[in-house]
Design a protein around this motif. Structure first.
Motif, PDB file in Angstrom:
ATOM      1  N   ALA A 208      39.073 -34.170  21.590  1.00  0.00           N
ATOM      2  CA  ALA A 208      39.698 -34.315  22.898  1.00  0.00           C
ATOM      3  C   ALA A 208      40.154 -35.754  23.093  1.00  0.00           C
ATOM      4  O   ALA A 208      39.452 -36.698  22.713  1.00  0.00           O
ATOM      5  CB  ALA A 208      38.713 -33.919  23.992  1.00  0.00           C
TER       6      ALA A 208
ATOM      7  N   GLU B 189      39.205 -34.413  33.436  1.00  0.00           N
ATOM      8  CA  GLU B 189      39.381 -33.696  32.167  1.00  0.00           C
ATOM      9  C   GLU B 189      40.434 -32.599  32.305  1.00  0.00           C
ATOM     10  O   GLU B 189      41.254 -32.390  31.398  1.00  0.00           O
ATOM     11  CB  GLU B 189      38.055 -33.099  31.720  1.00  0.00           C
ATOM     12  CG  GLU B 189      37.086 -34.097  31.116  1.00  0.00           C
ATOM     13  CD  GLU B 189      35.903 -33.414  30.455  1.00  0.00           C
ATOM     14  OE1 GLU B 189      35.731 -33.597  29.228  1.00  0.00           O
ATOM     15  OE2 GLU B 189      35.167 -32.688  31.157  1.00  0.00           O
ATOM     16  N   HIS B 190      40.414 -31.886  33.416  1.00  0.00           N
ATOM     17  CA  HIS B 190      41.380 -30.807  33.624  1.00  0.00           C
ATOM     18  C   HIS B 190      42.808 -31.349  33.626  1.00  0.00           C
ATOM     19  O   HIS B 190      43.700 -30.768  32.983  1.00  0.00           O
ATOM     20  CB  HIS B 190      41.095 -30.089  34.942  1.00  0.00           C
ATOM     21  CG  HIS B 190      42.173 -29.119  35.339  1.00  0.00           C
ATOM     22  ND1 HIS B 190      42.432 -27.962  34.628  1.00  0.00           N
ATOM     23  CD2 HIS B 190      43.075 -29.157  36.363  1.00  0.00           C
ATOM     24  CE1 HIS B 190      43.445 -27.319  35.198  1.00  0.00           C
ATOM     25  NE2 HIS B 190      43.856 -28.024  36.241  1.00  0.00           N
TER      26      HIS B 190
ATOM     27  N   VAL C 233      43.945 -34.097  32.218  1.00  0.00           N
ATOM     28  CA  VAL C 233      44.338 -34.592  30.887  1.00  0.00           C
ATOM     29  C   VAL C 233      44.517 -33.430  29.918  1.00  0.00           C
ATOM     30  O   VAL C 233      45.499 -33.364  29.169  1.00  0.00           O
ATOM     31  CB  VAL C 233      43.292 -35.601  30.369  1.00  0.00           C
ATOM     32  CG1 VAL C 233      43.575 -35.981  28.912  1.00  0.00           C
ATOM     33  CG2 VAL C 233      43.287 -36.854  31.248  1.00  0.00           C
ATOM     34  N   ASP C 234      43.595 -32.473  29.922  1.00  0.00           N
ATOM     35  CA  ASP C 234      43.646 -31.375  28.956  1.00  0.00           C
ATOM     36  C   ASP C 234      44.766 -30.378  29.255  1.00  0.00           C
ATOM     37  O   ASP C 234      45.204 -29.657  28.353  1.00  0.00           O
ATOM     38  CB  ASP C 234      42.292 -30.653  28.913  1.00  0.00           C
ATOM     39  CG  ASP C 234      41.187 -31.527  28.349  1.00  0.00           C
ATOM     40  OD1 ASP C 234      41.518 -32.555  27.706  1.00  0.00           O
ATOM     41  OD2 ASP C 234      40.004 -31.205  28.551  1.00  0.00           O
ATOM     42  N   SER C 235      45.214 -30.325  30.502  1.00  0.00           N
ATOM     43  CA  SER C 235      46.297 -29.401  30.851  1.00  0.00           C
ATOM     44  C   SER C 235      47.681 -30.031  30.714  1.00  0.00           C
ATOM     45  O   SER C 235      48.684 -29.388  31.001  1.00  0.00           O
ATOM     46  CB  SER C 235      46.109 -28.909  32.294  1.00  0.00           C
ATOM     47  OG  SER C 235      46.301 -29.968  33.222  1.00  0.00           O
TER      48      SER C 235
ATOM     49  N   ASP D 222      47.873 -38.505  31.036  1.00  0.00           N
ATOM     50  CA  ASP D 222      47.120 -39.109  29.937  1.00  0.00           C
ATOM     51  C   ASP D 222      45.947 -39.922  30.464  1.00  0.00           C
ATOM     52  O   ASP D 222      45.071 -40.323  29.706  1.00  0.00           O
ATOM     53  CB  ASP D 222      48.031 -40.020  29.112  1.00  0.00           C
ATOM     54  CG  ASP D 222      49.147 -39.234  28.439  1.00  0.00           C
ATOM     55  OD1 ASP D 222      48.838 -38.409  27.565  1.00  0.00           O
ATOM     56  OD2 ASP D 222      50.319 -39.434  28.813  1.00  0.00           O
TER      57      ASP D 222
ATOM     58  N   ARG E  18      34.889 -38.845  26.460  1.00  0.00           N
ATOM     59  CA  ARG E  18      36.262 -38.901  26.947  1.00  0.00           C
ATOM     60  C   ARG E  18      36.720 -40.305  27.325  1.00  0.00           C
ATOM     61  O   ARG E  18      37.853 -40.495  27.767  1.00  0.00           O
ATOM     62  CB  ARG E  18      36.428 -37.970  28.160  1.00  0.00           C
ATOM     63  CG  ARG E  18      36.093 -36.513  27.908  1.00  0.00           C
ATOM     64  CD  ARG E  18      36.816 -35.928  26.692  1.00  0.00           C
ATOM     65  NE  ARG E  18      38.252 -35.944  26.817  1.00  0.00           N
ATOM     66  CZ  ARG E  18      38.989 -34.929  27.288  1.00  0.00           C
ATOM     67  NH1 ARG E  18      38.391 -33.816  27.681  1.00  0.00           N
ATOM     68  NH2 ARG E  18      40.290 -35.015  27.324  1.00  0.00           N
TER      69      ARG E  18
END
Length: 451
Positions: free
Chosen positions: A5, A378-379, A381-383, A387, A416
């Motif tokens: 990640a 996190e949501h 960045v991960d979606s 950044d 992360r």
């Protein structure tokens, strides 16, 4: 094994004693210290303790006589301030806004190159075209130039500044005490003759340690996005929610590809306001306590600036009056678009909208525990919505301490966010390479008259 990640990028946007319009009214605020350089050094050290990428100052070129009664805006000039802060920090990046409308390329290139040397390669510059007529009137303009003219000037400004930085390479320095200090054959003029600027060059400062200070951009208009896609190495954005952020990010990635650049090579960092508590109720209480300090009249004046019209007679408990569409708005479009989105999504009353805009002016706001805020980060960045984030603490230093002491360790625990810096420059922190010297610099050697 699955993909690792990505690490979150985190930048600190320093403004007064916090981004909440009423932060200065709190009994424990540092409002009396806004002219004290130690106040800013302490904040930068706190951010460095949290291993953040950089601290950032926006800038403005007018006081705003009426608005200043409602709270502090500008005090110390940011590049001067960053120079002092650089001597009391070791790793954290140092970024300031530079107006391409009011500055000249040589002046900007010289100051920023000097700061990059002084800081050991930690400088970034956020290129803006500025906003208000009151600013323009302090720089010999009767009003702000037209939008298209400002962006044409910005494009030329960036080109001239970067070529100036490339005009005196480090390898020309010989330091031969029995011969030459430098090889003049490697130093080149830029001979820039443009629509807005005439710059002979070369720069009288050798090439900065980073090659070029990191270029940030924050344009939200169509021309601003195009400018960012051609030049920006990191982008400050306005996003009310993850959906709006994804729309913006997708558009920017498309424009980067069209410009022949790596679509994933430029970090997109929306603004983020956080209220951190050990429980959700505690976090909400922090937010409510600040909101309670803000007089309604001051909120309406702030809203008038954001929407470009007088809102002083708007009924507080009524729905927000209909506003012009984005394409008809002539002011800063990023925040205005966010306000339109809040209205369309939440259908707030005027009073509810004032509370929503009190800190950060419509940027993403996360209220909760360290774990819930880390989940949301996190949501995003991960979606693909971001950044990382440009942190906008509602109150300083308290909100920053809460983030550094509680949210950062939670992100580190999840793998992360960095636990230590692995490089010394801002480019190192952001994973950016040192750019090659521009091939557009003329090949003729520099031979100053009389030299």
């Amino acid at each position: 094994m699955g993909a690792v990640a990505p690490e979150v990028k985190l930048n600190l946007f320093l403004f007064g004693v916090g981004h909440h319009k009423a932060a200065w009214r709190a009994p424990d605020s540092a409002v009396e210290r806004l002219g004290d350089v130690e106040h800013y050094i302490e904040l930068a050290r706190l951010a460095e303790r949290g291993k953040l990428d950089a601290v950032f100052f926006a800038d403005g070129h007018s006081l705003g006589i009426g608005a200043v009664e409602d709270g502090p805006t500008w005090f110390l000039e940011p590049l001067t301030l960053l120079s002092a802060m650089s001597q009391h920090t070791e790793r954290i990046g140092l970024v300031s806004t530079v107006s391409s409308t009011f500055w000249t390329p040589f002046h900007a290139a010289r100051l920023l190159a000097s700061l990059d040397h002084i800081s050991g390669g930690r400088i970034g510059w956020n290129v803006v075209t500025s906003m208000f007529d009151a600013e323009a009137q302090n720089h010999s303009y009767p009003s702000m130039p037209a939008h298209a003219e400002r962006y044409g000037r910005a494009e030329e400004f960036i080109d001239a500044v970067t070529r100036l930085w490339d005009s005196w390479p480090q390898e020309s320095l010989l330091h031969d005490r029995d011969g030459r200090y430098a090889d003049g054959g490697l130093i080149t003029p830029i001979d820039h003759q443009g629509e807005h600027f005439q710059v002979a060059g070369p720069l009288n400062v050798p090439r900065p340690p980073q090659g070029r200070p990191v270029l940030f951009q924050a344009g939200a208009s169509d021309q601003g996005r195009d400018l960012a896609s051609r030049h920006a190495e990191a982008i400050y954005a306005v996003a009310y929610d993850a959906e709006a952020a994804r729309e913006y990010s997708t558009d920017i990635r498309r424009r980067l590809a069209a410009a022949g650049r790596d679509p994933q090579g430029t970090a997109i960092m929306p603004g983020l306001v956080t209220y951190v508590g050990s429980t959700m109720a505690e976090a909400r209480a922090q937010q409510a306590a600040l909101d309670a300090l803000l007089p309604t009249e001051a909120s309406l004046r702030q809203l008038s600036v954001f929407v470009g019209q007088d809102t002083s007679d708007w009924e507080l408990h009524a729905p927000v009056p209909e506003l012009p569409p984005l394409e008809e708005f002539t002011g800063p479009q990023g925040r205005y678009a966010t306000i339109l989105r809040i209205i369309a999504t939440e259908r707030p009353t005027v009073r509810q909208l004032l509370g929503r805009l009190a800190a950060g002016g419509g940027h993403c706001t996360m209220v909760g525990t360290p774990e819930s805020i880390a989940d949301e980060i996190e949501h995003w960045v991960d979606s693909g919505a971001a950044d990382g984030f440009n942190l906008m603490p509602p109150a300083l230093p308290g909100s920053l301490e809460d983030f550094v002491d509680h949210v950062v360790p939670e992100l580190q625990r999840r793998g992360r966010f960095r636990t230590d810096y692995i490089g010394t420059t801002l480019r190192d922190h952001l994973g950016l390479a040192v750019p090659e010297r521009s091939t557009a610099v003329p090949a003729a050697a520099f031979s100053p008259a009389g030299g």
